[in-house]
Design a protein around this motif. Structure first.
Motif, PDB file in Angstrom:
ATOM      1  N   ASN A 286      -3.641  82.279  17.058  1.00  0.00           N
ATOM      2  CA  ASN A 286      -4.076  82.354  15.652  1.00  0.00           C
ATOM      3  C   ASN A 286      -4.811  81.094  15.219  1.00  0.00           C
ATOM      4  O   ASN A 286      -4.733  80.699  14.057  1.00  0.00           O
ATOM      5  N   VAL A 287      -5.497  80.447  16.176  1.00  0.00           N
ATOM      6  CA  VAL A 287      -6.235  79.228  15.839  1.00  0.00           C
ATOM      7  C   VAL A 287      -7.687  79.357  16.293  1.00  0.00           C
ATOM      8  O   VAL A 287      -7.956  79.607  17.467  1.00  0.00           O
ATOM      9  N   ILE A 288      -8.611  79.219  15.360  1.00  0.00           N
ATOM     10  CA  ILE A 288      -9.997  78.927  15.732  1.00  0.00           C
ATOM     11  C   ILE A 288     -10.385  77.656  14.975  1.00  0.00           C
ATOM     12  O   ILE A 288     -10.018  77.482  13.811  1.00  0.00           O
ATOM     13  N   PHE A 289     -11.081  76.754  15.675  1.00  0.00           N
ATOM     14  CA  PHE A 289     -11.379  75.450  15.083  1.00  0.00           C
ATOM     15  C   PHE A 289     -12.785  75.013  15.507  1.00  0.00           C
ATOM     16  O   PHE A 289     -12.973  74.511  16.603  1.00  0.00           O
ATOM     17  N   PRO A 290     -13.791  75.199  14.628  1.00  0.00           N
ATOM     18  CA  PRO A 290     -15.156  74.801  15.000  1.00  0.00           C
ATOM     19  C   PRO A 290     -15.337  73.278  14.999  1.00  0.00           C
ATOM     20  O   PRO A 290     -14.852  72.599  14.094  1.00  0.00           O
ATOM     21  N   GLY A 291     -16.056  72.779  15.994  1.00  0.00           N
ATOM     22  CA  GLY A 291     -16.299  71.329  16.076  1.00  0.00           C
ATOM     23  C   GLY A 291     -17.767  70.998  16.267  1.00  0.00           C
ATOM     24  O   GLY A 291     -18.146  69.823  16.240  1.00  0.00           O
ATOM     25  N   GLY A 292     -18.608  72.034  16.479  1.00  0.00           N
ATOM     26  CA  GLY A 292     -20.033  71.783  16.698  1.00  0.00           C
ATOM     27  C   GLY A 292     -20.861  72.906  16.120  1.00  0.00           C
ATOM     28  O   GLY A 292     -20.481  74.082  16.203  1.00  0.00           O
TER      29      GLY A 292
END
Ligand code: BMA
Length: 330
Positions: A286-292
């Motif tokens: 249950n984790v999505i984490f955009p970094g770019g």
């Protein structure tokens, strides 16, 4: 146990590359690797460059076994060549690890923001490099602060960063918001301004913070943020003993001249956990984490995101559609 909070879905403007399958995972790494995620990605000297987080593992008894930051290059932003050793590791008696790198090119110089876990709190660091082998550290913040990202240009002579301080003592629990600060030299930071509170985001009840570094558009700085909701009824998710949070991403527009002025905030998620890599498999599901986030000349935007704190994935959208999503027009 099932969750009491409603399910979330991604905006129709989002396309997942390879149907959501990872573009990078531990099996492609030529050295000890376990969880590959939360990468920073930019274009530098004609190539796509990625610095990614590599957690060696986690146990209940010992916590995190350590983290390195790895390096990969690509010609198309989809297929990656991983360098044979990590490019950045901070570890000594005081510092446990550096992680969650975010890349921004300003005036031809590549900067990397990162989080630092220390014996005395979590700090946010900023370094620069021209070869990804040598890094000059410009500043490391007071604790607790992390999720820093830099804007790709100076505004009125100042570097601008977004950050997410973690005021636990005064608020008694997780309730963390997004702030902006300015610096003449990347070392001294001031003019701190609250720009996005948890209460501004309907799909957050726990924390909201920076995600990928902003991109410039005609309508303003287009900026992703991470939004977390917590539901004690979720029970265990993923391999970790207890994980009750859900991480999705929203999008907002900030004023070009004065980026602490918020023009619009998406009231629905831009990307929510949906595929099996995002909801079923991995360390913390249950984790999505955009970094770019990279704006191509065609108007396509590539959005790189960590899934389940385990793999790195890619989604795309048209920049005009992302602006509409920020303006709540889709
Ligand atoms: C945060 C950070 C992020 C991570 C998230 C979900 O506290 O560690 O890097 O993606 O948790 O586990």
């Amino acid at each position: 146990m099932s969750s009491m909070l409603p399910p979330l879905s991604s905006s129709p403007v989002i396309r997942r590359c390879q149907d959501g399958a990872p573009i990078l995972s531990a099996k492609e790494i030529p050295y000890a690797a376990n969880l590959i995620f939360n990468a920073g990605v930019t274009k530098y000297q004609g190539k796509y460059v990625m610095t990614f987080r590599n957690d060696y593992g986690y146990t209940q008894e010992k916590g995190f076994a350590g983290t390195s930051i790895g390096l990969a290059f690509s010609d198309d932003g989809i297929h990656w060549r991983v360098e044979k050793s990590p490019c950045f590791i901070l570890q000594d008696e005081e510092i446990r690890r550096a992680y969650d790198p975010r890349l921004t090119v300003i005036d031809g110089v590549c900067y990397m923001c990162f989080a630092v876990d220390t014996e005395h709190g979590i700090q946010g660091g900023i370094a620069s490099t021209d070869d990804f082998a040598h890094f000059q550290i410009h500043s490391i913040s007071a604790p607790d602060n992390r999720n820093m990202v830099l804007f790709p240009e100076k505004i009125n002579g100042h570097f601008i960063r977004l950050e997410r301080p973690m005021p636990v003592y005064s608020r008694g629990k997780d309730r963390f918001d997004t702030w902006l600060s300015r610096s003449p030299d990347l070392k001294f930071w001031g003019e701190h301004a609250l720009i996005l509170g948890v209460e501004d985001v309907p799909f957050a009840n726990d924390k909201v913070g920076p995600a990928a570094p902003p991109i410039k558009t005609e309508k303003g700085w287009l900026t992703l943020f991470h939004a977390v909701d917590i539901d004690q009824n979720r029970g265990k998710n993923g391999w970790e003993e207890k994980w009750t949070k859900r991480y999705s991403a929203g999008v907002m527009l900030l004023d070009l001249e004065n980026p602490s002025k918020v023009l619009s905030i998406s009231q629905k998620p831009l990307i929510a956990p949906e595929t099996k890599w995002e909801t079923d498999e991995g360390f913390r599901t249950n984790v999505i984490f955009p970094g770019g986030m990279i704006l191509e000349e065609s108007g396509e935007v590539k959005i790189y995101y960590g899934a389940s704190d385990t793999v790195e994935c890619l989604a795309t959208a048209q920049v005009d559609d992302l602006i509409k999503a920020a303006l709540n027009e889709v």
